[in-house]
Design an enzyme around this catalytic site. Structure first.
Site, PDB file in Angstrom:
ATOM      1  N   GLY A   1     -17.349  16.815 -29.213  1.00 26.96           N
ATOM      2  CA  GLY A   1     -17.985  15.643 -29.786  1.00 26.96           C
ATOM      3  C   GLY A   1     -18.487  14.737 -28.678  1.00 26.96           C
ATOM      4  O   GLY A   1     -18.078  14.855 -27.520  1.00 26.96           O
ATOM      5  N   CYS A   2     -19.369  13.822 -29.029  1.00 27.72           N
ATOM      6  CA  CYS A   2     -19.971  12.964 -28.003  1.00 27.72           C
ATOM      7  C   CYS A   2     -18.960  11.983 -27.411  1.00 27.72           C
ATOM      8  O   CYS A   2     -18.766  11.940 -26.189  1.00 27.72           O
ATOM      9  CB  CYS A   2     -21.199  12.238 -28.557  1.00 27.72           C
ATOM     10  SG  CYS A   2     -20.924  11.333 -30.089  1.00 27.72           S
TER      11      CYS A   2
END
Length: 313
Positions: A115-116
């Protein structure tokens, strides 16, 4: 040999960026479902099984379905959804996370793209926990801001239709963000951090910040000691770089848009030793290193290509 790559979900934000990054490659054949068969599960299944690498840019349930449609032992998968990020059968696709991680990705059949938000936290916190400078049960707090592209098509459309949208919009105020499991697991934290994400009125780019009260740590633990541990963790010349330690009030390089369009990430440590306080900062593109860039990097590792192919640092 030309490798066959299928982007399942190529019409979404991440899928479009991956396709754009790979469009000029001559060592890759991009497979696409014909328009007339776009809604057919059988058509997706055919390409999933024909691909050397399938990159899944789908909601979690759809990603799980795509994996279930693969009937061979040759198609390798990079899943950009949340579905498999803490599944022990999948390798976590943050190549710089720890020594040997890139090799583990290269040898895997199933890679969970990170995920970012978690990547900046992992990059700054894990080296300190591994070095014993900060205990794993430390009550970490994380604040972060992302461009609105991180919210997907609906959020993009909402922001672009409203030029007066809030420049700073905190969210996740029930403190159960979907990125918490991987943030905790791969940072090596014993407890979930207090995570406070926000959205800015700009398209893409990200900053994560982890403040630390050094007075709760060993008296020899200074901001410079933390910086040196983080710098020593990462190999020079890679996508993750560590800025020189500097005691400054502000830096223009902390603009979250600094690395837009690249796969780069820069880490900073700021501190005031008299006040016994420090903050760990990561700057990167939420659609680059935080999504499509990381997916292309993982694909390159799986195919045995130059890790930097199609990626700007």
């Amino acid at each position: 040999m030309v490798a066959k790559v299928f982007i399942d979900g190529e019409a979404g934000t991440t899928g479009l960026q991956i396709r754009e990054r790979l469009a000029a490659r001559r060592d890759i054949e991009l497979l696409s479902v014909p328009e007339a068969r776009r809604k057919e599960k059988a058509a997706r299944a055919e390409l999933l099984n024909a691909a050397d690498v399938a990159i899944l840019c789908l909601p979690d349930d759809a990603a799980r379905e795509s994996v279930s449609l693969i009937e061979n032992d040759t198609t390798r998968v990079v899943d950009a959804s949340t579905a498999h990020r803490v599944d022990p059968a999948w390798v976590y696709g943050f190549a710089e996370m720890a020594p040997g991680q890139a090799d583990a990705i290269a040898k895997s059949r199933r890679v969970a793209n990170p995920g970012c938000y978690p990547q900046g936290v992992i990059a700054t916190v894990r080296p300190l926990i591994e070095a014993g400078l900060v205990p794993a049960d430390f009550p970490f707090t994380v604040s972060a801001i992302s461009g609105y592209s991180g919210g997907g098509r609906k959020m993009i459309e909402a922001y672009e239709a409203n030029p007066d949208a809030s420049p700073f919009a905190p969210y996740g105020l029930t403190f159960g963000h979907k990125h918490l499991p991987e943030m905790r697991a791969y940072s090596k934290m014993d407890i979930d951090p207090l995570f406070m994400p926000s959205v800015g009125n700009y398209a893409q780019g990200m900053v994560t910040m982890v403040p630390l009260q050094l007075g709760t740590l060993d008296s020899a633990t200074t901001a410079k000691v933390l910086h040196d541990a983080i710098r020593g963790w990462f190999k020079p010349g890679g996508f993750v770089e560590v800025a020189d330690y500097a005691e400054v009030d502000k830096l223009p390089e902390l603009d979250p848009r600094t690395f837009n369009g690249t796969n780069g990430m820069r880490l900073h440590v700021f501190g005031n030793n008299a006040r016994r306080q420090a903050v760990l900062v990561a700057v990167y593109d939420n659609l680059g290193k935080g999504a499509s860039g990381a997916a292309v990097q993982n694909m390159n590792l799986l195919l045995g290509c130059d890790e930097r192919a199609s990626l700007a640092a």
